[in-house]
Design an enzyme around this catalytic site. Structure first.
Site, PDB file in Angstrom:
ATOM      1  N   ARG A   1       0.818  -1.208   0.000  1.00 14.96           N
ATOM      2  CA  ARG A   1       0.000   0.000   0.000  1.00 14.96           C
ATOM      3  C   ARG A   1       0.856   1.265   0.000  1.00 14.96           C
ATOM      4  NH1 ARG A   1      -2.598   1.522   3.952  1.00 14.96           N
ATOM      5  NH2 ARG A   1      -4.457   2.345   2.973  1.00 14.96           N
TER       6      ARG A   1
ATOM      7  N   ARG B   1       5.298   8.624  15.317  1.00 11.33           N
ATOM      8  CA  ARG B   1       5.158   9.916  14.660  1.00 11.33           C
ATOM      9  C   ARG B   1       4.695  10.990  15.635  1.00 11.33           C
ATOM     10  NH1 ARG B   1       0.001   9.083  10.513  1.00 11.33           N
ATOM     11  NH2 ARG B   1      -1.514   8.268  12.008  1.00 11.33           N
TER      12      ARG B   1
END
Length: 375
Positions: free
Chosen positions: A173, A281
């Protein structure tokens, strides 16, 4: 005895909200319940002094389907937003997704021909012809250097296992392009609802009765007496009381800070790809809507194992779990007057446009009187 509602929708996330909206337009009486204290599922935003904070991770609406783009825009205005991610590897910055800027930052190569040749050399050196796992698939796509710099540490933190133990399909993906284009998504239509995703959910659930802080599975029999048909968007294995075993998920935890700076990192999402940093993140929420506030709100995102009371985020779609889900799906097909839908009920990672498309498809089949709505 006539039941008070035509449909009971379990889950006020995007799938359930679209179903409720379509059924209300058709004149049906619906009740939506959710175990959380708010509607919207993982799209929920919290207003922190004018900054819309994505409480459950960054969400960017993107699609190539004009009909779905028009569907959401007739409900709320969308603000154009072009998602561009940065990666931090031991203090060095790289553009994501993988593009010519990224390859130049790593290898100082300037042409697609040079980059494709370097990747081919590293694929050959690794002796990969038919990738059998995520590591081999990643090296075959972007080379060993890029894999070890930007994929391995991040992925193993995210999934809690070695990359060699993960299926190759997960990495497929990942966007990859040989142009100097830092846009994360290539879809024609992209944006974020002006004022946050709560605006979209509120528009979908307008004039629909919603009850919060209710766990359907705590009193399943009683709730089933409330409506002729149930639309269930929760975990499909929980519906069947885990009779075949538990489906595996990865979860997340978040730490939020308000900072006395107007711009902390210069982008909405900064990935941390080395294994030494515990979070994957940092999200700086004001960049989603171009906020000009003199302060900023950031969120550290930590991957974690799926504990009993944690929220399920990412299905682990390996062969064991997919085989287990097949058993639950077959059992679901035998349930009378129950429709299963959404990422948890279908054990599938969905983008938002796919969730809307799936919900609209099921509602179309429902209106057409089709008996099998589980596919």
């Amino acid at each position: 005895m006539e039941k008070p509602y035509d449909y009971l929708i379990v889950g006020a996330g995007l799938f359930g909200a679209v179903c409720a909206h379509e059924l209300r337009k058709s004149g049906h009486k619906c009740l939506v319940i959710d175990k959380r204290m708010h509607a919207g599922g993982n799209l929920y935003c919290e207003n922190v002094n004018g900054i819309q904070v994505h409480k459950y991770g960054a969400h960017i609406f993107h699609t190539n389907d004009l009909a779905i783009w028009n569907y959401v825009n007739q409900l709320v205005p969308f603000r154009h937003y072009n998602h561009s991610v940065m990666a931090n590897y031991k203090g060095k910055l790289f553009n994501l997704p993988f593009n010519m800027n990224t390859f130049y930052q790593l290898w100082q190569l300037k042409t697609p021909e040079e980059v494709i040749g370097r990747i081919a050399e590293q694929r050959t050196a690794a002796k990969i012809t038919d990738p059998a796992n995520l590591e081999e698939q990643a090296i075959s796509m972007v080379g060993a250097d890029m894999y070890h710099t930007l994929i391995k540490g991040y992925t193993e933190k995210q999934w809690g296992r070695f990359a060699k133990e993960l299926p190759a399909s997960i990495i497929k993906r990942l966007p990859l392009r040989f142009t100097y284009d830092n846009s994360y998504f290539s879809d024609r239509y992209q944006g974020i609802p002006a004022g946050g995703y709560n605006k979209l959910i509120d528009a979908l659930l307008a004039d629909v009765e919603v009850r919060l802080n209710i766990d359907y599975l705590d009193n399943k029999d009683a709730w089933q007496e409330m409506a002729e048909t149930i639309i269930f968007t929760g975990p499909i294995d929980a519906w069947f009381n885990y009779c075949y075993g538990r489906l595996e998920y990865r979860s997340l935890s978040f730490e939020q800070e308000i900072l006395p700076v107007s711009n902390f990192q210069g982008c909405a999402v900064m990935n941390y790809t080395d294994s030494e940093v515990p979070y994957t993140r940092i999200i700086e929420h004001k960049h989603f809507e171009g906020g000009q506030q003199p302060f900023s709100v950031i969120t550290y995102e930590y991957p974690q194992a799926m504990a009993r009371n944690a929220e399920p985020y990412y299905p682990v779609n390996d062969s064991r779990n997919n085989n287990l889900y097949t058993k639950y799906k077959q059992a679901a097909a035998q349930q009378a007057n129950v429709i299963f839908g959404g990422r948890l009920a279908e054990y599938k990672y969905y983008d938002m446009d796919q969730i809307i498309g799936s919900a609209l498809s099921k509602m179309k089949k429902l209106k057409a009187g089709l008996s099998n709505l589980q596919v």
